[in-house]
Design a protein around this motif. Structure first.
Motif, PDB file in Angstrom:
ATOM      1  N   LEU A 102       0.832  -1.209   0.000  1.00 22.99           N
ATOM      2  CA  LEU A 102       0.000   0.000   0.000  1.00 22.99           C
ATOM      3  C   LEU A 102       0.868   1.262   0.000  1.00 22.99           C
ATOM      4  CD1 LEU A 102      -2.757  -1.199   2.482  1.00 22.99           C
ATOM      5  CD2 LEU A 102      -3.116  -0.600   0.074  1.00 22.99           C
ATOM      6  N   LEU A 103       2.011   1.192   0.669  1.00 26.23           N
ATOM      7  CA  LEU A 103       2.944   2.320   0.671  1.00 26.23           C
ATOM      8  C   LEU A 103       3.455   2.573  -0.753  1.00 26.23           C
ATOM      9  CD1 LEU A 103       4.625   4.432   2.248  1.00 26.23           C
ATOM     10  CD2 LEU A 103       6.332   2.641   2.652  1.00 26.23           C
ATOM     11  N   GLU A 104       3.842   1.517  -1.435  1.00 30.73           N
ATOM     12  CA  GLU A 104       4.339   1.655  -2.806  1.00 30.73           C
ATOM     13  C   GLU A 104       3.246   2.188  -3.736  1.00 30.73           C
ATOM     14  OE1 GLU A 104       6.648   2.048  -5.935  1.00 30.73           O
ATOM     15  OE2 GLU A 104       7.344   1.715  -3.884  1.00 30.73           O
ATOM     16  N   ALA A 105       2.006   1.797  -3.473  1.00 27.18           N
ATOM     17  CA  ALA A 105       0.887   2.295  -4.288  1.00 27.18           C
ATOM     18  C   ALA A 105       0.754   3.816  -4.158  1.00 27.18           C
ATOM     19  CB  ALA A 105      -0.410   1.603  -3.863  1.00 27.18           C
ATOM     20  N   LYS A 106       1.006   4.331  -2.959  1.00 27.85           N
ATOM     21  CA  LYS A 106       0.959   5.791  -2.784  1.00 27.85           C
ATOM     22  C   LYS A 106       2.095   6.471  -3.531  1.00 27.85           C
ATOM     23  CE  LYS A 106      -0.362   7.900   1.052  1.00 27.85           C
ATOM     24  NZ  LYS A 106      -0.537   8.244   2.472  1.00 27.85           N
ATOM     25  N   TYR A 107       3.271   5.849  -3.512  1.00 27.61           N
ATOM     26  CA  TYR A 107       4.384   6.429  -4.277  1.00 27.61           C
ATOM     27  C   TYR A 107       4.061   6.469  -5.775  1.00 27.61           C
ATOM     28  CZ  TYR A 107       7.588   7.000  -0.403  1.00 27.61           C
ATOM     29  OH  TYR A 107       8.178   7.453   0.749  1.00 27.61           O
ATOM     30  N   GLN A 108       3.326   5.470  -6.260  1.00 23.97           N
ATOM     31  CA  GLN A 108       2.923   5.477  -7.668  1.00 23.97           C
ATOM     32  C   GLN A 108       1.967   6.635  -7.958  1.00 23.97           C
ATOM     33  OE1 GLN A 108       4.342   3.569  -9.975  1.00 23.97           O
ATOM     34  NE2 GLN A 108       5.592   2.675  -8.339  1.00 23.97           N
ATOM     35  N   ILE A 109       1.063   6.910  -7.011  1.00 24.58           N
ATOM     36  CA  ILE A 109       0.150   8.058  -7.173  1.00 24.58           C
ATOM     37  C   ILE A 109       0.957   9.359  -7.186  1.00 24.58           C
ATOM     38  CG2 ILE A 109      -1.783   9.356  -6.168  1.00 24.58           C
ATOM     39  CD1 ILE A 109      -2.697   6.690  -4.869  1.00 24.58           C
ATOM     40  N   GLY A 110       1.904   9.463  -6.260  1.00 28.36           N
ATOM     41  CA  GLY A 110       2.753  10.658  -6.206  1.00 28.36           C
ATOM     42  C   GLY A 110       3.524  10.871  -7.498  1.00 28.36           C
ATOM     43  N   ALA A 111       4.065   9.786  -8.051  1.00 32.88           N
ATOM     44  CA  ALA A 111       4.862   9.869  -9.278  1.00 32.88           C
ATOM     45  C   ALA A 111       4.032  10.360 -10.463  1.00 32.88           C
ATOM     46  CB  ALA A 111       5.470   8.509  -9.591  1.00 32.88           C
ATOM     47  N   LYS A 112       2.734  10.075 -10.438  1.00 34.33           N
ATOM     48  CA  LYS A 112       1.859  10.455 -11.559  1.00 34.33           C
ATOM     49  C   LYS A 112       1.164  11.796 -11.359  1.00 34.33           C
ATOM     50  CE  LYS A 112       0.780   5.655 -12.676  1.00 34.33           C
ATOM     51  NZ  LYS A 112      -0.155   4.569 -12.367  1.00 34.33           N
ATOM     52  N   ASN A 113       1.103  12.278 -10.097  1.00 34.44           N
ATOM     53  CA  ASN A 113       0.211  13.404  -9.822  1.00 34.44           C
ATOM     54  C   ASN A 113       0.785  14.566  -9.024  1.00 34.44           C
ATOM     55  OD1 ASN A 113      -2.508  12.365 -10.838  1.00 34.44           O
ATOM     56  ND2 ASN A 113      -1.828  10.686  -9.539  1.00 34.44           N
ATOM     57  N   SER A 114       1.931  14.392  -8.378  1.00 36.62           N
ATOM     58  CA  SER A 114       2.397  15.442  -7.466  1.00 36.62           C
ATOM     59  C   SER A 114       3.232  16.500  -8.180  1.00 36.62           C
ATOM     60  CB  SER A 114       3.220  14.848  -6.321  1.00 36.62           C
ATOM     61  OG  SER A 114       3.614  15.899  -5.447  1.00 36.62           O
ATOM     62  N   LEU A 115       2.840  17.745  -8.051  1.00 37.13           N
ATOM     63  CA  LEU A 115       3.623  18.850  -8.609  1.00 37.13           C
ATOM     64  C   LEU A 115       4.842  19.163  -7.745  1.00 37.13           C
ATOM     65  CD1 LEU A 115       0.870  21.322  -9.834  1.00 37.13           C
ATOM     66  CD2 LEU A 115       1.960  19.454 -11.055  1.00 37.13           C
ATOM     67  N   ALA A 116       4.763  18.812  -6.468  1.00 37.97           N
ATOM     68  CA  ALA A 116       5.884  19.022  -5.541  1.00 37.97           C
ATOM     69  C   ALA A 116       6.631  17.704  -5.340  1.00 37.97           C
ATOM     70  CB  ALA A 116       5.362  19.545  -4.200  1.00 37.97           C
ATOM     71  N   ASN A 117       7.829  17.781  -4.763  1.00 38.42           N
ATOM     72  CA  ASN A 117       8.572  16.579  -4.383  1.00 38.42           C
ATOM     73  C   ASN A 117       7.853  15.921  -3.205  1.00 38.42           C
ATOM     74  OD1 ASN A 117      10.650  17.367  -6.267  1.00 38.42           O
ATOM     75  ND2 ASN A 117      11.300  18.856  -4.738  1.00 38.42           N
ATOM     76  N   TYR A 118       7.971  14.604  -3.093  1.00 39.85           N
ATOM     77  CA  TYR A 118       7.087  13.890  -2.169  1.00 39.85           C
ATOM     78  C   TYR A 118       7.784  12.739  -1.458  1.00 39.85           C
ATOM     79  CZ  TYR A 118       7.100  10.957  -6.329  1.00 39.85           C
ATOM     80  OH  TYR A 118       7.520  10.209  -7.401  1.00 39.85           O
ATOM     81  N   SER A 119       7.258  12.452  -0.252  1.00 40.27           N
ATOM     82  CA  SER A 119       7.574  11.221   0.451  1.00 40.27           C
ATOM     83  C   SER A 119       6.351  10.843   1.268  1.00 40.27           C
ATOM     84  CB  SER A 119       8.801  11.386   1.354  1.00 40.27           C
ATOM     85  OG  SER A 119       9.246  10.122   1.809  1.00 40.27           O
ATOM     86  N   PHE A 120       6.240   9.559   1.611  1.00 34.19           N
ATOM     87  CA  PHE A 120       5.072   9.072   2.350  1.00 34.19           C
ATOM     88  C   PHE A 120       5.525   8.247   3.545  1.00 34.19           C
ATOM     89  CE2 PHE A 120       3.784   9.622  -2.072  1.00 34.19           C
ATOM     90  CZ  PHE A 120       2.693  10.466  -1.920  1.00 34.19           C
ATOM     91  N   TYR A 121       4.875   8.480   4.680  1.00 34.13           N
ATOM     92  CA  TYR A 121       5.163   7.715   5.891  1.00 34.13           C
ATOM     93  C   TYR A 121       4.534   6.325   5.820  1.00 34.13           C
ATOM     94  CZ  TYR A 121       6.612  11.955   8.460  1.00 34.13           C
ATOM     95  OH  TYR A 121       7.250  13.082   8.895  1.00 34.13           O
ATOM     96  N   MET A 122       5.224   5.372   6.419  1.00 37.03           N
ATOM     97  CA  MET A 122       4.659   4.048   6.667  1.00 37.03           C
ATOM     98  C   MET A 122       3.856   4.120   7.959  1.00 37.03           C
ATOM     99  SD  MET A 122       4.321   0.904   5.833  1.00 37.03           S
ATOM    100  CE  MET A 122       3.869  -0.651   6.620  1.00 37.03           C
ATOM    101  N   GLY A 123       2.637   3.626   7.946  1.00 36.73           N
ATOM    102  CA  GLY A 123       1.787   3.673   9.132  1.00 36.73           C
ATOM    103  C   GLY A 123       1.961   2.451  10.015  1.00 36.73           C
ATOM    104  N   SER A 124       1.767   2.644  11.320  1.00 35.41           N
ATOM    105  CA  SER A 124       1.850   1.530  12.265  1.00 35.41           C
ATOM    106  C   SER A 124       0.496   1.313  12.930  1.00 35.41           C
ATOM    107  CB  SER A 124       2.924   1.803  13.318  1.00 35.41           C
ATOM    108  OG  SER A 124       2.669   3.029  13.962  1.00 35.41           O
TER     109      SER A 124
END
Length: 444
Positions: A102-124
């Motif tokens: 699911l984390l990697e899926a968010k990175y794929q969304i970021g790669a296709k849609n984010s105008l800014a540079n991005y990172s995503f936290y892993m949830g616990s």
């Protein structure tokens, strides 16, 4: 390729006048009287100040699953318009970001849609330790633990799980610290008296100093016991500031902390007027708490400034206390809000660059960003300190279309924003032809 000429460069504790040459996605040269051929676009920076791009270490962009409130595309647009060039986004979406897949899926969304540079936290959660421990320190900003539930039920309250995460985490742990039992007990008392319709001014009484301190002090204790790398988000009380030190350099700290723009700006005196529009978790508290947060920020016990940008629709916010969700949109206005504090004499331009850019890069060990340095990625923001503008519905970029700053006239304006060398925003217009890059981390 761009050449920014004769601007005031705010960087690493100094303001110097000079030129900055951008080639591809990097800063090629910093100097004076730089000359270039006709292939370069020359930008007149005279009368303007050039900052490193702001790095926001705590945002909620609501994708996937909650996109009626906002999404990575819309909220990154608001970020870029506000001079925020990189963001780190939280896992309380739907589905929650609690597996590596699911984390990697968010990175794929970021790669296709984010105008800014991005990172995503892993949830616990209480039961995903195996997934948490697989997190890659070089390509993920951190692990998020809700040690008090907020928007989305991701509360981690199992002591054994907490111990294991703090003992074994391969990466920075970022915590939301509020004691759940204290909040529940306080909520029950007020519901008994008012039902759903609790006056919003009691939000900081329900989510009070005790709730925050109990949880923050527990996180600090766990971090010290296990030598974990802990970062406590959105400090909201004066008492909590005493948990942190300024006696060692930031690069050597194992325990760091963050102040958010709303806890620096508002106080409990604003609830009668603003109501749900300043309902955040943890709550905006007293003017004295605000003053103590400012003091800790300026004496380096608190290390960074962030937004906790967390949009909800106007319809959702226009509810009674128990139904109105906590959180609000802030990312478009965070830099100009801090520049208002500069105009008030509360903080220098150099310290704004330190707390919003350099220190975030240092704290998270972000690779080649957060400074204006030759060879670094060209994340840059040109601001006009003396170009006022009023926040109105028509100029709010967040998808939700409202702001707690609506009606306020900021004294300064973001004029241009460069994202990895791309001129993504200029004089009110966004250029969406290039997307941001995934943040990388230089962790040993």
């Amino acid at each position: 390729m761009f050449l920014i000429k004769e601007t005031k460069i705010v960087n690493e504790g100094r303001i110097t006048e000079g030129d900055v040459l951008i080639k591809n996605d990097r800063i090629e040269k910093i100097g004076t009287n730089i000359s270039v051929d006709s292939n370069h676009q020359i930008i007149d920076g005279s009368g303007l100040h050039l900052f490193p791009g702001v790095i926001d270490d705590q945002v909620h962009f609501r994708e996937p699953g909650l996109t009626h409130k906002g999404n990575i595309f819309t909220e990154s647009r608001a970020a870029v318009a506000g001079g925020v060039t990189s963001f780190m986004e939280m896992p309380n979406v739907n589905p929650q970001t609690i597996t590596q897949e699911l984390l990697e899926a968010k990175y794929q969304i970021g790669a296709k849609n984010s105008l800014a540079n991005y990172s995503f936290y892993m949830g616990s959660t209480n039961d995903n330790l195996d997934e948490v421990l697989k997190t890659d320190p070089s390509s993920v900003c951190g692990i998020k633990i809700f040690m008090g539930s907020s928007t989305g039920n991701m509360l981690v309250d199992d002591q054994e799980t907490l111990e294991k995460i703090f003992r074994n985490a391969p990466i920075l742990i970022a915590t939301h610290c509020e004691d759940e039992a204290t909040i529940r007990a306080n909520t029950e008392k007020f519901v008994a008296e008012y039902g759903d319709n609790i006056p919003f001014k009691y939000h900081p009484v329900i989510r009070n100093e005790e709730a925050c301190y109990l949880s923050s002090s527990k996180a600090v204790e766990l971090a010290k016991k296990n030598d974990a790398r802990l970062h406590i988000l959105h400090i909201s009380t004066g008492k909590e500031t005493n948990l942190f030190t300024n006696e060692i350099p930031l690069g050597q700290k194992r325990i760091t902390s963050e102040a958010c723009i709303h806890h620096l700006w508002f106080s409990d005196a604003d609830y009668d007027k603003k109501g749900a529009f300043i309902k955040w978790n943890p709550a905006v508290k007293t003017a004295e708490d605000r003053d103590q947060i400012w003091k800790a920020l300026l004496d380096d016990r608190i290390d960074v400034i962030a937004t906790d940008h967390a949009p909800h629709t106007l319809e959702e916010k226009q509810n009674t206390y128990m139904k109105a969700p906590s959180g609000g949109p802030l990312i478009q206005h965070t830099l100009v809000a801090m520049l208002d504090f500069y105009h008030q004499g509360k903080i220098s331009l150099e310290r704004i660059a330190e707390k919003m850019c350099h220190a975030v890069a240092e704290c998270f060990e972000v690779k080649e960003r957060g400074y204006i340095r030759e060879g670094y990625k060209a994340d840059l923001v040109l601001v006009d300190l003396n170009k006022p503008w009023k926040v109105e519905e028509k100029n709010i970029r967040a998808k939700c279309g409202w702001s707690p700053f609506e009606g306020h006239t900021f004294k300064s304006s973001v004029v241009k924003t460069f994202i990895s060398g791309h001129l993504a925003y200029t004089d009110g217009e966004l250029d969406e032809s290039k997307l941001g890059q995934r943040l990388k981390f230089d962790r040993k």
